[in-house]
Design a protein around this motif. Structure first.
Motif, PDB file in Angstrom:
ATOM      1  N   PRO A 183       0.634  -1.853  -0.261  1.00 13.19           N
ATOM      2  CA  PRO A 183      -0.314  -0.216  -0.057  1.00 13.19           C
ATOM      3  C   PRO A 183       0.917   1.391  -0.491  1.00 13.19           C
ATOM      4  O   PRO A 183      -0.017   1.920  -0.489  1.00 13.19           O
ATOM      5  CB  PRO A 183      -0.982   0.068   1.229  1.00 13.19           C
ATOM      6  CG  PRO A 183      -1.476  -1.695   1.524  1.00 13.19           C
ATOM      7  CD  PRO A 183       0.780  -2.281   1.191  1.00 13.19           C
ATOM      8  N   HIS A 184       1.712   1.223   0.718  1.00 10.91           N
ATOM      9  CA  HIS A 184       2.461   2.376   0.647  1.00 10.91           C
ATOM     10  C   HIS A 184       3.515   2.992  -0.757  1.00 10.91           C
ATOM     11  O   HIS A 184       3.824   3.975  -0.852  1.00 10.91           O
ATOM     12  CB  HIS A 184       3.938   2.510   1.621  1.00 10.91           C
ATOM     13  CG  HIS A 184       4.816   1.439   1.174  1.00 10.91           C
ATOM     14  ND1 HIS A 184       4.313   0.253   1.920  1.00 10.91           N
ATOM     15  CD2 HIS A 184       6.064   1.972   0.839  1.00 10.91           C
ATOM     16  CE1 HIS A 184       5.939  -0.280   1.762  1.00 10.91           C
ATOM     17  NE2 HIS A 184       7.426   0.532   1.341  1.00 10.91           N
ATOM     18  N   GLN A 185       3.402   1.942  -1.222  1.00 10.26           N
ATOM     19  CA  GLN A 185       4.255   2.021  -2.717  1.00 10.26           C
ATOM     20  C   GLN A 185       2.965   2.924  -3.623  1.00 10.26           C
ATOM     21  O   GLN A 185       3.793   2.849  -4.933  1.00 10.26           O
ATOM     22  CB  GLN A 185       4.615   0.586  -3.603  1.00 10.26           C
ATOM     23  CG  GLN A 185       6.102   0.358  -2.529  1.00 10.26           C
ATOM     24  CD  GLN A 185       6.269  -0.861  -3.050  1.00 10.26           C
ATOM     25  OE1 GLN A 185       4.885  -1.712  -2.875  1.00 10.26           O
ATOM     26  NE2 GLN A 185       7.493  -0.896  -3.105  1.00 10.26           N
ATOM     27  N   LEU A 186       1.747   2.476  -3.424  1.00  7.84           N
ATOM     28  CA  LEU A 186       0.839   3.059  -4.750  1.00  7.84           C
ATOM     29  C   LEU A 186       0.734   4.453  -3.915  1.00  7.84           C
ATOM     30  O   LEU A 186       0.479   5.328  -2.958  1.00  7.84           O
ATOM     31  CB  LEU A 186      -0.614   1.865  -3.711  1.00  7.84           C
ATOM     32  CG  LEU A 186      -0.302   0.215  -4.254  1.00  7.84           C
ATOM     33  CD1 LEU A 186      -1.773  -0.309  -4.362  1.00  7.84           C
ATOM     34  CD2 LEU A 186       0.620   0.408  -5.708  1.00  7.84           C
ATOM     35  N   SER A 187      -0.853   5.461  -5.057  1.00 10.55           N
ATOM     36  CA  SER A 187      -1.289   6.713  -5.330  1.00 10.55           C
ATOM     37  C   SER A 187      -2.755   6.068  -4.365  1.00 10.55           C
ATOM     38  O   SER A 187      -2.902   5.129  -4.082  1.00 10.55           O
ATOM     39  CB  SER A 187      -1.251   6.762  -5.994  1.00 10.55           C
ATOM     40  OG  SER A 187      -2.144   6.397  -6.727  1.00 10.55           O
ATOM     41  N   GLY A 188      -3.205   7.077  -3.647  1.00  9.53           N
ATOM     42  CA  GLY A 188      -4.256   7.250  -2.955  1.00  9.53           C
ATOM     43  C   GLY A 188      -5.156   6.362  -4.400  1.00  9.53           C
ATOM     44  O   GLY A 188      -6.476   5.948  -3.598  1.00  9.53           O
ATOM     45  N   GLY A 189      -4.959   7.171  -5.260  1.00 12.59           N
ATOM     46  CA  GLY A 189      -6.488   6.701  -6.538  1.00 12.59           C
ATOM     47  C   GLY A 189      -6.157   4.959  -6.631  1.00 12.59           C
ATOM     48  O   GLY A 189      -7.044   3.877  -6.984  1.00 12.59           O
ATOM     49  N   GLN A 190      -4.825   4.730  -6.869  1.00 13.69           N
ATOM     50  CA  GLN A 190      -4.161   3.125  -7.167  1.00 13.69           C
ATOM     51  C   GLN A 190      -5.289   2.263  -5.524  1.00 13.69           C
ATOM     52  O   GLN A 190      -5.456   1.175  -6.111  1.00 13.69           O
ATOM     53  CB  GLN A 190      -2.996   2.627  -7.399  1.00 13.69           C
ATOM     54  CG  GLN A 190      -2.384   3.876  -8.032  1.00 13.69           C
ATOM     55  CD  GLN A 190      -0.940   4.040  -8.108  1.00 13.69           C
ATOM     56  OE1 GLN A 190      -0.390   3.784  -6.903  1.00 13.69           O
ATOM     57  NE2 GLN A 190       0.087   4.244 -10.062  1.00 13.69           N
ATOM     58  N   ARG A 191      -4.560   2.330  -4.599  1.00 13.23           N
ATOM     59  CA  ARG A 191      -5.115   2.033  -3.378  1.00 13.23           C
ATOM     60  C   ARG A 191      -6.896   1.967  -3.474  1.00 13.23           C
ATOM     61  O   ARG A 191      -6.737   0.320  -2.624  1.00 13.23           O
ATOM     62  CB  ARG A 191      -4.972   2.670  -1.975  1.00 13.23           C
ATOM     63  CG  ARG A 191      -3.375   2.455  -1.554  1.00 13.23           C
ATOM     64  CD  ARG A 191      -3.086   3.288  -0.559  1.00 13.23           C
ATOM     65  NE  ARG A 191      -3.068   4.256  -0.286  1.00 13.23           N
ATOM     66  CZ  ARG A 191      -1.925   5.153   0.319  1.00 13.23           C
ATOM     67  NH1 ARG A 191      -0.985   4.974  -0.622  1.00 13.23           N
ATOM     68  NH2 ARG A 191      -2.862   6.687   0.678  1.00 13.23           N
ATOM     69  N   GLN A 192      -7.179   2.449  -3.982  1.00 10.36           N
ATOM     70  CA  GLN A 192      -8.331   2.305  -4.093  1.00 10.36           C
ATOM     71  C   GLN A 192      -8.889   1.475  -5.109  1.00 10.36           C
ATOM     72  O   GLN A 192     -10.204   0.984  -4.395  1.00 10.36           O
ATOM     73  CB  GLN A 192      -9.702   3.919  -4.186  1.00 10.36           C
ATOM     74  CG  GLN A 192     -10.847   3.668  -4.134  1.00 10.36           C
ATOM     75  CD  GLN A 192     -11.532   3.500  -2.701  1.00 10.36           C
ATOM     76  OE1 GLN A 192     -11.425   2.101  -1.707  1.00 10.36           O
ATOM     77  NE2 GLN A 192     -11.799   4.739  -1.491  1.00 10.36           N
ATOM     78  N   ARG A 193      -8.410   0.896  -5.758  1.00 11.30           N
ATOM     79  CA  ARG A 193      -8.262   0.410  -6.923  1.00 11.30           C
ATOM     80  C   ARG A 193      -8.274  -0.733  -6.482  1.00 11.30           C
ATOM     81  O   ARG A 193      -9.489  -1.672  -7.000  1.00 11.30           O
ATOM     82  CB  ARG A 193      -8.056   1.104  -8.088  1.00 11.30           C
ATOM     83  CG  ARG A 193      -8.227   1.745  -8.780  1.00 11.30           C
ATOM     84  CD  ARG A 193      -6.954   2.263  -9.688  1.00 11.30           C
ATOM     85  NE  ARG A 193      -7.386   3.026 -11.049  1.00 11.30           N
ATOM     86  CZ  ARG A 193      -8.433   3.741 -11.956  1.00 11.30           C
ATOM     87  NH1 ARG A 193      -8.174   2.326 -12.523  1.00 11.30           N
ATOM     88  NH2 ARG A 193      -8.489   4.882 -12.488  1.00 11.30           N
ATOM     89  N   VAL A 194      -7.086  -0.890  -5.635  1.00  9.82           N
ATOM     90  CA  VAL A 194      -7.075  -2.364  -4.972  1.00  9.82           C
ATOM     91  C   VAL A 194      -8.291  -3.060  -4.140  1.00  9.82           C
ATOM     92  O   VAL A 194      -8.509  -3.882  -3.907  1.00  9.82           O
ATOM     93  CB  VAL A 194      -6.063  -1.632  -4.007  1.00  9.82           C
ATOM     94  CG1 VAL A 194      -5.269  -3.849  -3.179  1.00  9.82           C
ATOM     95  CG2 VAL A 194      -5.039  -2.329  -4.955  1.00  9.82           C
ATOM     96  N   ALA A 195      -8.815  -1.325  -2.975  1.00 13.40           N
ATOM     97  CA  ALA A 195     -10.071  -1.654  -2.389  1.00 13.40           C
ATOM     98  C   ALA A 195     -11.172  -2.136  -3.485  1.00 13.40           C
ATOM     99  O   ALA A 195     -11.943  -2.839  -2.921  1.00 13.40           O
ATOM    100  CB  ALA A 195     -10.173  -1.069  -1.640  1.00 13.40           C
ATOM    101  N   ILE A 196     -11.489  -1.845  -4.238  1.00 11.48           N
ATOM    102  CA  ILE A 196     -11.978  -2.250  -5.200  1.00 11.48           C
ATOM    103  C   ILE A 196     -12.050  -3.690  -5.833  1.00 11.48           C
ATOM    104  O   ILE A 196     -13.539  -4.572  -6.058  1.00 11.48           O
ATOM    105  CB  ILE A 196     -12.479  -1.197  -6.234  1.00 11.48           C
ATOM    106  CG1 ILE A 196     -13.231   0.301  -6.241  1.00 11.48           C
ATOM    107  CG2 ILE A 196     -13.291  -1.854  -7.698  1.00 11.48           C
ATOM    108  CD1 ILE A 196     -13.177   0.983  -6.686  1.00 11.48           C
ATOM    109  N   ALA A 197     -10.882  -3.994  -6.077  1.00 14.03           N
ATOM    110  CA  ALA A 197     -10.745  -4.913  -6.476  1.00 14.03           C
ATOM    111  C   ALA A 197     -11.074  -5.852  -5.875  1.00 14.03           C
ATOM    112  O   ALA A 197     -11.786  -7.764  -5.569  1.00 14.03           O
ATOM    113  CB  ALA A 197      -9.443  -5.530  -6.996  1.00 14.03           C
TER     114      ALA A 197
END
Length: 246
Positions: free
Chosen positions: A138-152
């Motif tokens: 998670p710390h290697q991801l932007s906020g938008g990328q983290r939310q995409r992971v949460a959606i996945a």
């Protein structure tokens, strides 16, 4: 058929003289494939309704039915194959020491899926990330990328109903539209039903077919999006919200 039915829902916190009534007599239904919004100021009870549906708010009365099944106080494991939730803060909702692969793989395994590698790759593709993000943290991801992971992660059990608790409010404005458009596409591609909490009427106007306006724990009005866009609210509080959003 209705995917979600809420009848006379009351949710409270605390006991006796310390009791706080967070939701009072909420009633609404959401058709299969529909996107339904809950709007209102902070503390109006919007997110509490989602928490009651998922079982995160234990003190409630009334009736909650999902996909024709009435819910009791406890949620069976099968419930979470039908209903998943995407939270407001994508960083807080992901384990900081788990890679994207672990987050998705563990969710898939928990719900009984076997072909984990192929499913993880497909989920990442579906949310617009791709394989290169699979072993990042998670710390290697932007906020938008983290939310995409949460959606996945929410999509992993192949649910029918997604509860979206202000899924873009913690993100930069430039990223918000990307996530909202992703959610629109996923709903269409997968035939999903959404219940979306937001304080932003423009977001609800973009995402939802109908919306309930909440004030002090009560639903004061239910509008369709055409009425929202034509400023045809009847209740004074709904009219205030519309005027404030202009």
């Amino acid at each position: 058929m209705n995917m979600l039915e809420i009848k006379d829902l009351n949710v409270w916190f605390g006991h006796s003289h310390n009791r706080v009534n967070a939701v009072k007599g909420a009633t609404f239904s959401v058709a299969e494939g529909e996107s339904f919004g809950l709007v209102g100021e902070s503390g109006s009870g919007k997110s509490t309704i989602l928490r009651a549906i998922t079982g995160l708010a234990g003190q409630w009365s009334g009736e909650i039915s999902v996909n024709g099944m009435q819910l009791g106080k406890k949620r069976e494991k099968s419930f979470y194959k039908t209903v998943q939730m995407v939270f407001q803060d994508p960083y807080a909702s992901l384990h900081p020491r788990h890679s994207v692969d672990q987050v998705l793989g563990e969710t898939l395994s928990l719900h009984g899926f076997r072909d984990l590698d192929a499913r993880v790759v497909k989920l990442l593709d579906d949310v617009g990330l791709g394989q290169k993000f699979r072993f990042r943290y998670p710390h290697q991801l932007s906020g938008g990328q983290r939310q995409r992971v949460a959606i996945a992660r929410a999509l992993a059990p192949e649910p029918k109903l997604l509860l979206l608790d202000e899924p873009t409010s913690a993100l930069d404005v430039s990223v918000q539209a990307e996530i909202l458009n992703l959610l629109v596409d996923l709903r269409k591609d997968r035939g999903l039903t959404y219940v979306m909490v937001s304080h932003d009427l423009s977001v609800v106007g973009h995402m939802c077919d109908r919306l309930a306006v909440m004030k002090s724990g009560e639903i004061v009005e239910i509008l369709n999006v055409a009425e929202l866009r034509q400023l045809k609210a009847q209740h004074p509080y709904s009219q205030e919200l519309l005027q404030a959003s202009l």
